[in-house]
Design a protein around this motif. Structure first.
Motif, PDB file in Angstrom:
ATOM      1  N   VAL A  22       0.846  -1.187   0.000  1.00  0.00           N
ATOM      2  CA  VAL A  22       0.000   0.000   0.000  1.00  0.00           C
ATOM      3  C   VAL A  22       0.884   1.241   0.000  1.00  0.00           C
ATOM      4  CG1 VAL A  22      -1.790   1.254   1.261  1.00  0.00           C
ATOM      5  CG2 VAL A  22      -1.739  -1.232   1.355  1.00  0.00           C
ATOM      6  N   GLN A  23       0.560   2.186  -0.877  1.00  0.00           N
ATOM      7  CA  GLN A  23       1.277   3.459  -0.864  1.00  0.00           C
ATOM      8  C   GLN A  23       0.376   4.575  -1.340  1.00  0.00           C
ATOM      9  OE1 GLN A  23       4.477   2.505  -3.688  1.00  0.00           O
ATOM     10  NE2 GLN A  23       3.801   4.252  -4.887  1.00  0.00           N
ATOM     11  N   ARG A  24       0.567   5.737  -0.762  1.00  0.00           N
ATOM     12  CA  ARG A  24      -0.149   6.929  -1.213  1.00  0.00           C
ATOM     13  C   ARG A  24       0.529   7.408  -2.489  1.00  0.00           C
ATOM     14  NH1 ARG A  24      -2.366   9.997   3.848  1.00  0.00           N
ATOM     15  NH2 ARG A  24      -2.267   8.319   5.359  1.00  0.00           N
ATOM     16  N   ASP A  25      -0.285   7.944  -3.403  1.00  0.00           N
ATOM     17  CA  ASP A  25       0.252   8.374  -4.691  1.00  0.00           C
ATOM     18  C   ASP A  25      -0.677   9.432  -5.260  1.00  0.00           C
ATOM     19  OD1 ASP A  25       1.938   8.443  -6.886  1.00  0.00           O
ATOM     20  OD2 ASP A  25       1.572   6.363  -7.488  1.00  0.00           O
ATOM     21  N   LEU A  26      -0.316   9.944  -6.426  1.00  0.00           N
ATOM     22  CA  LEU A  26      -1.140  10.897  -7.159  1.00  0.00           C
ATOM     23  C   LEU A  26      -1.495  10.295  -8.503  1.00  0.00           C
ATOM     24  CD1 LEU A  26       0.875  14.196  -6.527  1.00  0.00           C
ATOM     25  CD2 LEU A  26      -1.179  13.430  -5.339  1.00  0.00           C
ATOM     26  N   ASP A  27      -2.728  10.553  -8.958  1.00  0.00           N
ATOM     27  CA  ASP A  27      -3.090  10.092 -10.294  1.00  0.00           C
ATOM     28  C   ASP A  27      -2.603  11.113 -11.324  1.00  0.00           C
ATOM     29  OD1 ASP A  27      -4.921  12.197 -10.321  1.00  0.00           O
ATOM     30  OD2 ASP A  27      -6.680  10.907 -10.147  1.00  0.00           O
ATOM     31  N   ARG A  28      -2.902  10.895 -12.572  1.00  0.00           N
ATOM     32  CA  ARG A  28      -2.410  11.772 -13.642  1.00  0.00           C
ATOM     33  C   ARG A  28      -2.932  13.199 -13.531  1.00  0.00           C
ATOM     34  NH1 ARG A  28      -2.249   7.925 -18.998  1.00  0.00           N
ATOM     35  NH2 ARG A  28      -1.047   6.299 -17.999  1.00  0.00           N
ATOM     36  N   SER A  29      -4.065  13.362 -12.860  1.00  0.00           N
ATOM     37  CA  SER A  29      -4.639  14.694 -12.675  1.00  0.00           C
ATOM     38  C   SER A  29      -4.100  15.390 -11.433  1.00  0.00           C
ATOM     39  CB  SER A  29      -6.162  14.594 -12.562  1.00  0.00           C
ATOM     40  OG  SER A  29      -6.699  14.002 -13.709  1.00  0.00           O
ATOM     41  N   GLY A  30      -3.280  14.688 -10.673  1.00  0.00           N
ATOM     42  CA  GLY A  30      -2.725  15.257  -9.457  1.00  0.00           C
ATOM     43  C   GLY A  30      -3.575  15.021  -8.223  1.00  0.00           C
ATOM     44  N   ASP A  31      -4.620  14.206  -8.362  1.00  0.00           N
ATOM     45  CA  ASP A  31      -5.480  13.887  -7.219  1.00  0.00           C
ATOM     46  C   ASP A  31      -4.876  12.751  -6.401  1.00  0.00           C
ATOM     47  OD1 ASP A  31      -7.458  15.758  -7.982  1.00  0.00           O
ATOM     48  OD2 ASP A  31      -8.308  14.318  -9.403  1.00  0.00           O
ATOM     49  N   ASP A  32      -5.124  12.806  -5.100  1.00  0.00           N
ATOM     50  CA  ASP A  32      -4.632  11.758  -4.207  1.00  0.00           C
ATOM     51  C   ASP A  32      -5.321  10.433  -4.519  1.00  0.00           C
ATOM     52  OD1 ASP A  32      -2.909  13.380  -2.695  1.00  0.00           O
ATOM     53  OD2 ASP A  32      -4.557  14.037  -1.408  1.00  0.00           O
ATOM     54  N   ILE A  33      -4.524   9.364  -4.515  1.00  0.00           N
ATOM     55  CA  ILE A  33      -5.048   8.007  -4.629  1.00  0.00           C
ATOM     56  C   ILE A  33      -4.315   7.128  -3.631  1.00  0.00           C
ATOM     57  CG2 ILE A  33      -5.731   8.169  -7.056  1.00  0.00           C
ATOM     58  CD1 ILE A  33      -3.183   6.595  -7.769  1.00  0.00           C
ATOM     59  N   LEU A  34      -4.878   5.988  -3.365  1.00  0.00           N
ATOM     60  CA  LEU A  34      -4.230   4.978  -2.547  1.00  0.00           C
ATOM     61  C   LEU A  34      -3.959   3.794  -3.459  1.00  0.00           C
ATOM     62  CD1 LEU A  34      -3.348   4.211   0.318  1.00  0.00           C
ATOM     63  CD2 LEU A  34      -5.585   3.140   0.605  1.00  0.00           C
ATOM     64  N   ARG A  35      -2.687   3.573  -3.762  1.00  0.00           N
ATOM     65  CA  ARG A  35      -2.308   2.482  -4.654  1.00  0.00           C
ATOM     66  C   ARG A  35      -2.148   1.209  -3.828  1.00  0.00           C
ATOM     67  NH1 ARG A  35      -1.105   3.146  -9.680  1.00  0.00           N
ATOM     68  NH2 ARG A  35      -0.658   5.368  -9.450  1.00  0.00           N
ATOM     69  N   VAL A  36      -2.944   0.187  -4.170  1.00  0.00           N
ATOM     70  CA  VAL A  36      -2.946  -1.073  -3.436  1.00  0.00           C
ATOM     71  C   VAL A  36      -2.613  -2.196  -4.420  1.00  0.00           C
ATOM     72  CG1 VAL A  36      -4.299  -2.652  -2.019  1.00  0.00           C
ATOM     73  CG2 VAL A  36      -4.737  -0.190  -1.885  1.00  0.00           C
ATOM     74  N   ARG A  37      -1.563  -2.926  -4.113  1.00  0.00           N
ATOM     75  CA  ARG A  37      -1.154  -4.061  -4.950  1.00  0.00           C
ATOM     76  C   ARG A  37      -1.337  -5.331  -4.128  1.00  0.00           C
ATOM     77  NH1 ARG A  37       4.739  -5.717  -6.446  1.00  0.00           N
ATOM     78  NH2 ARG A  37       4.341  -7.192  -8.108  1.00  0.00           N
TER      79      ARG A  37
END
Length: 89
Positions: A22-37
């Motif tokens: 799990v890591q916090r990240d930004l999508d292409r628009s610059g919005d916060d996302i939570l990337r879960v693998r």
């Protein structure tokens, strides 16, 4: 993100999940996302499609407003593919 892996294991099946990254990240628009693998091993059964589709909303509810980091972007990787990816790095 304390408790996220345990929550996901509870939703998808303890015996199927090898690891959750799990890591916090930004999508292409610059919005916060939570990337879960989610790395899984289906030798003990199959992942439930309905549980997989419900997981993003349930995960947002689990995290609550205090941990809101954007929409969860979830990817599923077979453990054998994960091992191959690590070997290639």
């Amino acid at each position: 993100m304390e408790g996220v892996e345990k929550f996901i294991r509870g939703q998808l099946g303890e015996s199927l999940i090898v690891r959750v990254d799990v890591q916090r990240d930004l999508d292409r628009s610059g919005d916060d996302i939570l990337r879960v693998r989610i790395v899984y091993d289906d030798s003990h059964g199959e992942l439930d499609l309905a549980a997989m589709l419900d997981l993003p909303g349930l995960l947002r509810d689990f995290l609550g407003d205090s941990e809101r980091v954007g929409f969860p972007v979830i990817s599923y990787v077979d453990h054998q593919e994960s091992n191959e990816l690590h070997a290639a790095e």
